[in-house]
Design a protein around this motif. Structure first.
Motif, PDB file in Angstrom:
ATOM      1  N   CYS A  90      -1.832 -63.661  60.683  1.00 34.87           N
ATOM      2  CA  CYS A  90      -1.445 -64.171  59.377  1.00 34.87           C
ATOM      3  C   CYS A  90      -2.391 -65.225  58.860  1.00 34.87           C
ATOM      4  O   CYS A  90      -2.043 -66.030  58.025  1.00 34.87           O
ATOM      5  N   GLU A  91      -3.605 -65.246  59.319  1.00 37.29           N
ATOM      6  CA  GLU A  91      -4.455 -66.380  59.018  1.00 37.29           C
ATOM      7  C   GLU A  91      -5.480 -66.100  57.930  1.00 37.29           C
ATOM      8  O   GLU A  91      -5.679 -66.898  57.044  1.00 37.29           O
ATOM      9  N   ARG A  92      -6.185 -64.995  57.993  1.00 36.06           N
ATOM     10  CA  ARG A  92      -7.260 -64.800  57.039  1.00 36.06           C
ATOM     11  C   ARG A  92      -7.479 -63.322  56.824  1.00 36.06           C
ATOM     12  O   ARG A  92      -7.044 -62.491  57.601  1.00 36.06           O
ATOM     13  N   LYS A 112       1.678 -61.796  56.842  1.00 39.17           N
ATOM     14  CA  LYS A 112       1.490 -63.235  56.697  1.00 39.17           C
ATOM     15  C   LYS A 112       2.756 -63.991  57.105  1.00 39.17           C
ATOM     16  O   LYS A 112       3.102 -65.015  56.543  1.00 39.17           O
ATOM     17  N   SER A 113       3.452 -63.475  58.076  1.00 36.08           N
ATOM     18  CA  SER A 113       4.699 -64.100  58.510  1.00 36.08           C
ATOM     19  C   SER A 113       4.739 -64.217  60.022  1.00 36.08           C
ATOM     20  O   SER A 113       5.660 -63.759  60.668  1.00 36.08           O
ATOM     21  N   LYS A 157       0.085 -71.399  56.172  1.00 31.23           N
ATOM     22  CA  LYS A 157      -0.283 -70.067  55.694  1.00 31.23           C
ATOM     23  C   LYS A 157       0.618 -68.970  56.262  1.00 31.23           C
ATOM     24  O   LYS A 157       0.424 -67.800  55.971  1.00 31.23           O
ATOM     25  N   SER A 158       1.580 -69.351  57.077  1.00 34.10           N
ATOM     26  CA  SER A 158       2.452 -68.351  57.702  1.00 34.10           C
ATOM     27  C   SER A 158       3.833 -68.329  57.081  1.00 34.10           C
ATOM     28  O   SER A 158       4.784 -67.862  57.701  1.00 34.10           O
ATOM     29  N   ASN A 159       3.960 -68.846  55.867  1.00 34.17           N
ATOM     30  CA  ASN A 159       5.262 -68.945  55.215  1.00 34.17           C
ATOM     31  C   ASN A 159       6.228 -69.807  56.021  1.00 34.17           C
ATOM     32  O   ASN A 159       7.435 -69.582  56.019  1.00 34.17           O
TER      33      ASN A 159
END
Length: 489
Positions: free
Chosen positions: A22-24, A188-189, A478-480
């Protein structure tokens, strides 16, 4: 939705695959603009993709050295009791050395995301493994290598950011990490949905599949083989506290690759690129001057006036080595720099070529032997433990006469040889952590005579929250907000 495109050649995957933790999001664009599904319709693409997963260790500076040292090669020693900061150096990694960990310090947070990048490349291979292009043993071998790589990277994350099963009574049920088994670049979670025990079970499942299906290959040490996988299993089971399986898989590894490096070849393993440099090596991260990680740079730089060290070996630790110990001669260099004498750490300093660019040994047979020796002692198999210990010491000390330790003295001797053997090889911090021991530094300074200013922090007690490193704030953001931070940060 954007299509993710890969560039493949026969031997290497260029660029970077998308990080599924979930980083980039970094697309790989090929010169022919092939979509992944098309590129992976060729058998040779699978070998290229799995080699790209191996290359990710190097691309990430081996978690995460930015190709100028640092990363895991240095961290496990500078935050324990093996190394002392040279106060005449540049102060690199000072915060980590003084246990000043926080969630904005990339010295201790970068491993998390970098290792998941390696996992992402392995999962990319596995996404297409059942598309019918590969069959039989060829398919099983590629899958075995990818799952082996995935297991290694998850293990390095969980032992760093989570408790180790043998560390404390509550470790197994404590918070683990997410075990990423699907290549999903749009995810992204990221979560930490498994316990430590569950993560270890998944690591072992991947490694056992790899062990049962990988094609034996002991000629190319930059790829996994049966002996390497068995050796890594011995490491994982030792951390898990499963000593029977530590012995079982360690013996299987040593049965295939019995050499623990002869005393005659020991220098060659670290200082040359000759055929003897592979003696006793099970798996290493390939490294080349054109794009390599300057491993030795983490400790010192060789300038016209000599070695300028960032960190030197602890005075008491250095003097606990016998002068007849080949490791003292190979790992360290005592010399002057600008009028002062230091015990420089030159284990990773290459001889000739690009300074400090050497293959990064991930696991050697000597470690496996020490794993089995320790596990044998803990299972009451004292004669086996002593025999193995003497086998190692015979190949490290000139004119060695076998010892006859017993009781706790035998365990202490095994652990002492582990410290001697694996110094500056990404082990010491984790050994103290898995044994539930504190960091107790000698208090000596950085000069070769033990004088000079000592580090600001000399101890880290058992139970301190900093034994589990922090996850970076940027990763959490950035991971909600679904990645839970470790307590204390």
């Amino acid at each position: 939705m954007k299509k993710h495109i890969i560039k493949l050649s026969l031997f290497v995957v260029l660029g970077a695959l998308v990080l599924n933790s979930c980083e980039r999001e970094l697309d790989q664009i090929s010169s022919s603009s092939e979509e992944n599904s098309i590129a992976m319709n060729r058998p040779e693409s699978f070998r290229a993709a799995v080699d790209g997963a191996y290359s990710a260790f190097k691309d990430e500076g081996y978690y995460k050295g930015d190709k100028k040292g640092g990363g895991q090669i240095i961290m496990a020693d500078i935050i324990s009791d093996n190394a002392v900061m040279n106060m005449n150096g540049r102060g690199s990694n000072k915060a980590a050395s003084n246990f000043e960990f926080d969630a904005d310090n990339d010295q201790v947070t970068s491993l998390f995301i970098a290792a998941y990048h390696v996992i992402s490349r392995a999962n990319f291979v596995l996404k297409y493994i059942n598309n019918g292009v590969l069959t039989g043993a060829a398919k099983k071998n590629i899958e075995a290598e990818a799952r082996g790589i995935r297991a290694i990277a998850h293990f390095d994350i969980v032992r760093t950011y989570c408790k180790i099963p043998t560390q404390s009574s509550d470790a197994n049920k404590s918070i683990g990490i997410g075990y990423k088994e699907i290549f999903n670049p749009d995810n992204k979670s990221g979560t930490r949905d498994l316990s430590v025990e569950q993560v270890y079970d998944k690591i072992i499942a991947d490694l056992l599949f790899a062990a049962n299906n990988i094609t034996q290959n002991d000629t190319d040490k930059s790829r996994l083989s049966k002996s390497a996988i068995y050796g890594i299993l011995s490491r994982v089971y030792l951390y898990k506290g499963d000593y029977e399986n530590t012995i079982k898989y360690g013996q299987l590894s040593l049965g295939i690759s019995p050499s623990i490096t002869s005393i005659d070849n020991f220098k060659s393993v670290w200082k040359t690129t000759s055929s003897t440099s592979f003696d006793g090596v099970l798996f290493q991260i390939a490294n080349s001057p054109s794009e390599g990680v300057t491993v030795g740079f983490a400790y010192n730089q060789l300038l016209k006036d000599g070695y300028r060290s960032e960190y030197v070996v602890d005075y008491d630790f250095f003097n606990s080595y016998s002068d007849k110990d080949i490791r003292k001669k190979v790992y360290y260099t005592t010399s002057d720099y600008l009028g002062n004498t230091y015990n420089h750490i030159t284990k990773w300093a290459s001889v000739g070529g690009s300074l400090g660019v050497v293959p990064i040994k991930y696991i050697r047979s000597a470690e496996v032997l020490l794993n089995v020796a320790e596990a044998s002692y803990r299972k009451g198999k004292f004669s086996i433990a002593l025999t193995l210990l003497n086998e190692l010491r015979t190949q490290r000390y000139e004119g060695y006469t076998p010892g006859n330790e017993s009781g706790t003295s035998l365990l202490e001797a095994i652990l002492q040889e582990r410290r001697f053997e694996l110094a500056f090889e990404n082990d010491r911090w984790y050994t103290l952590k898995r044994l539930g021991l504190s960091v107790n530094r000698s208090g000596k300074g950085f000069y070769a005579n033990g004088k000079g200013e000592a580090s600001a922090r000399q101890n880290l007690e058992v139970g301190n929250y900093k034994w589990q490193w922090p996850i970076s704030n940027s990763t959490i953001q950035k991971s909600n907000q679904k990645i839970k931070q470790n307590p204390g940060y």
